[in-house]
Design an enzyme around this catalytic site. Structure first.
Site, PDB file in Angstrom:
ATOM      1  N   LYS A   1      -8.508   6.681   1.358  1.00 27.87           N
ATOM      2  CA  LYS A   1      -9.007   5.605   2.203  1.00 27.87           C
ATOM      3  C   LYS A   1      -7.869   5.067   3.055  1.00 27.87           C
ATOM      4  O   LYS A   1      -6.766   4.874   2.564  1.00 27.87           O
ATOM      5  CB  LYS A   1      -9.558   4.479   1.318  1.00 27.87           C
ATOM      6  CG  LYS A   1     -10.411   3.501   2.108  1.00 27.87           C
ATOM      7  CD  LYS A   1     -10.665   2.202   1.374  1.00 27.87           C
ATOM      8  CE  LYS A   1     -10.932   1.108   2.392  1.00 27.87           C
ATOM      9  NZ  LYS A   1     -10.438  -0.189   2.001  1.00 27.87           N
TER      10      LYS A   1
ATOM     11  N   GLY B   1      -7.004   1.899   4.837  1.00 25.30           N
ATOM     12  CA  GLY B   1      -7.461   0.510   4.943  1.00 25.30           C
ATOM     13  C   GLY B   1      -6.739  -0.223   6.054  1.00 25.30           C
ATOM     14  O   GLY B   1      -5.883   0.332   6.741  1.00 25.30           O
TER      15      GLY B   1
ATOM     16  N   GLU C   1      -4.688  -2.547   5.675  1.00 23.05           N
ATOM     17  CA  GLU C   1      -3.340  -2.907   5.276  1.00 23.05           C
ATOM     18  C   GLU C   1      -2.597  -1.761   4.593  1.00 23.05           C
ATOM     19  O   GLU C   1      -1.384  -1.690   4.652  1.00 23.05           O
ATOM     20  CB  GLU C   1      -3.429  -4.099   4.315  1.00 23.05           C
ATOM     21  CG  GLU C   1      -2.195  -4.949   4.284  1.00 23.05           C
ATOM     22  CD  GLU C   1      -2.070  -5.711   2.983  1.00 23.05           C
ATOM     23  OE1 GLU C   1      -0.990  -6.244   2.740  1.00 23.05           O
ATOM     24  OE2 GLU C   1      -3.045  -5.738   2.202  1.00 23.05           O
TER      25      GLU C   1
ATOM     26  N   ILE D   1      -4.604   4.665   0.822  1.00 26.21           N
ATOM     27  CA  ILE D   1      -4.815   4.958  -0.591  1.00 26.21           C
ATOM     28  C   ILE D   1      -4.870   6.473  -0.764  1.00 26.21           C
ATOM     29  O   ILE D   1      -5.682   7.137  -0.114  1.00 26.21           O
ATOM     30  CB  ILE D   1      -6.162   4.349  -1.082  1.00 26.21           C
ATOM     31  CG1 ILE D   1      -6.218   2.842  -0.805  1.00 26.21           C
ATOM     32  CG2 ILE D   1      -6.411   4.671  -2.533  1.00 26.21           C
ATOM     33  CD1 ILE D   1      -5.392   1.995  -1.706  1.00 26.21           C
TER      34      ILE D   1
ATOM     35  N   ASP E   1      -8.779 -11.968  -2.221  1.00 22.42           N
ATOM     36  CA  ASP E   1      -9.699 -11.050  -1.537  1.00 22.42           C
ATOM     37  C   ASP E   1     -10.809 -10.652  -2.514  1.00 22.42           C
ATOM     38  O   ASP E   1     -11.014  -9.480  -2.816  1.00 22.42           O
ATOM     39  CB  ASP E   1      -8.953  -9.813  -1.022  1.00 22.42           C
ATOM     40  CG  ASP E   1      -9.793  -9.012  -0.027  1.00 22.42           C
ATOM     41  OD1 ASP E   1     -10.765  -9.567   0.530  1.00 22.42           O
ATOM     42  OD2 ASP E   1      -9.492  -7.825   0.195  1.00 22.42           O
TER      43      ASP E   1
HETATM   44  N1  LIG Z   1      -6.657   2.278  -9.037  1.00 21.70           N
HETATM   45  C1  LIG Z   1      -7.676   2.751  -8.327  1.00 21.70           C
HETATM   46  N2  LIG Z   1      -8.536   3.646  -8.863  1.00 21.70           N
HETATM   47  C2  LIG Z   1      -9.578   4.125  -8.147  1.00 21.70           C
HETATM   48  N3  LIG Z   1      -9.851   3.773  -6.872  1.00 21.70           N
HETATM   49  C3  LIG Z   1      -9.032   2.886  -6.272  1.00 21.70           C
HETATM   50  C4  LIG Z   1      -7.907   2.330  -6.969  1.00 21.70           C
HETATM   51  N4  LIG Z   1      -7.268   1.487  -6.124  1.00 21.70           N
HETATM   52  C5  LIG Z   1      -7.961   1.519  -4.972  1.00 21.70           C
HETATM   53  N5  LIG Z   1      -9.034   2.355  -5.046  1.00 21.70           N
HETATM   54  C6  LIG Z   1     -10.016   2.648  -3.977  1.00 21.70           C
HETATM   55  O1  LIG Z   1      -9.446   2.409  -2.711  1.00 21.70           O
HETATM   56  C7  LIG Z   1     -10.099   1.309  -2.058  1.00 21.70           C
HETATM   57  C8  LIG Z   1      -9.059   0.452  -1.340  1.00 21.70           C
HETATM   58  O2  LIG Z   1      -8.071  -0.019  -2.232  1.00 21.70           O
HETATM   59  P1  LIG Z   1      -7.600  -1.524  -2.224  1.00 21.70           P
HETATM   60  O3  LIG Z   1      -6.528  -1.694  -3.230  1.00 21.70           O
HETATM   61  O4  LIG Z   1      -8.814  -2.400  -2.365  1.00 21.70           O
HETATM   62  O5  LIG Z   1      -6.935  -1.669  -0.776  1.00 21.70           O
HETATM   63  P2  LIG Z   1      -7.385  -2.432   0.550  1.00 21.70           P
HETATM   64  O6  LIG Z   1      -6.341  -3.502   0.715  1.00 21.70           O
HETATM   65  O7  LIG Z   1      -7.353  -1.404   1.620  1.00 21.70           O
HETATM   66  O8  LIG Z   1      -8.763  -3.009   0.338  1.00 21.70           O
HETATM   67  C9  LIG Z   1     -10.820   0.562  -3.174  1.00 21.70           C
HETATM   68  O9  LIG Z   1     -11.941  -0.157  -2.715  1.00 21.70           O
HETATM   69  C10 LIG Z   1     -11.202   1.703  -4.107  1.00 21.70           C
HETATM   70  O10 LIG Z   1     -12.352   2.352  -3.608  1.00 21.70           O
HETATM   71 MG   LIG Z   2      -9.771  -3.795  -1.276  1.00 24.62          MG
END
Ligand SMILES: Nc1ncnc2c1ncn2[C@@H]1O[C@H](COP(=O)(O)OP(=O)(O)O)[C@@H](O)[C@H]1O
Ligand SMILES: [Mg+2]
Length: 203
Positions: free
Chosen positions: A5, A7, A9, A12, A117
């Site tokens: 993903k 994002g 910010e 991932i 958030d």
């Molecule tokens: N530890 C994790 N295990 C599985 N999926 C994850 C994990 N961390 C993030 N993700 C996936 O990546 C997406 C974005 O991560 P997140 O930490 O929420 O960053 P952002 O700041 O972009 O929202 C999450 O909504 C989830 O779908």
């Molecule tokens: Mg998030």
């Protein structure tokens, strides 16, 4: 590494950590920000996220295990949580998880933490309900800050999961009341923020 993903910010990636599936969260630079400020912000949020993901475990909130932090590269390597973000569940399944999300919010707030958030994208339903994305979290004992968390998740319920808003919010506030002694005060503030919004639109 496989990009999962991109994002606003952070990027991932799905990767491995000593043979285990892992997530690498890399905060990328924002070109419009002053480079020094940008680097400081990314560093601070990386460190904050890593420490908070760990800290909430002591509140019995499931969260991914942090494997490695590289502050200079603004990177966290953490446990891959197998599951589905609550946001992506079918609408009909949402209310069934709201009580637990409310309980988690109440545990955070009564420990003097705001998530920053609090959305349905930041809960992953796996073997339990895992809380993620804590880069904007901070310590605060101001009810107004806690109300911001609750207002945000209500807004998401009303936009992304509008068909089930009413029963979802009821379950969420119910769970919240179970773990948050000052729930009534916070929810009054949420109502007040909403009142202001309506008033602003009318005027
Ligand atoms: N530890 C994790 N295990 C599985 N999926 C994850 C994990 N961390 C993030 N993700 C996936 O990546 C997406 C974005 O991560 P997140 O930490 O929420 O960053 P952002 O700041 O972009 O929202 C999450 O909504 C989830 O779908
Ligand atoms: Mg998030």
């Amino acid at each position: 590494m496989e990009l999962v993903k991109r994002g606003a910010e952070a990027d991932i990636y799905l990767t491995e950590w000593f043979g285990r599936p892992a997530i690498s969260k890399v905060r990328h630079p924002k070109p419009y920000r002053n480079p020094d400020l940008d680097a400081r912000l990314r560093r601070r949020r990386t460190l904050r996220e890593a420490s908070m993901l760990h800290m909430v475990k002591s509140l019995h909130i499931p969260s991914p295990l942090v494997y490695f932090v590289d502050a200079a590269r603004h990177t966290i390597i953490m446990e891959y949580v197998r599951g589905t973000p609550v946001h992506s569940l079918p609408d009909g399944d949402i209310p069934g998880h709201c009580r637990e999300m409310g309980r988690v919010a109440g545990l955070l707030h009564s420990a003097g933490i705001m998530h920053g958030d609090l959305t349905t994208s930041n809960f992953i339903l796996g073997e339990g309900l895992f809380l993620i994305d804590m880069g904007l979290s901070r310590r605060t004992t101001k009810p107004e800050d806690w109300a911001v968390d609750m207002r945000l998740i209500k807004e998401i319920l009303g936009s992304a999961h509008a068909r089930v808003l009413e029963e979802s919010w009821e379950a969420l506030t119910d769970g919240y009341a179970q773990t948050m002694p000052r729930h009534a005060e916070v929810l009054r503030l949420v109502a007040r923020i909403e009142g202001r919004g309506r008033y602003a639109r009318v005027v």
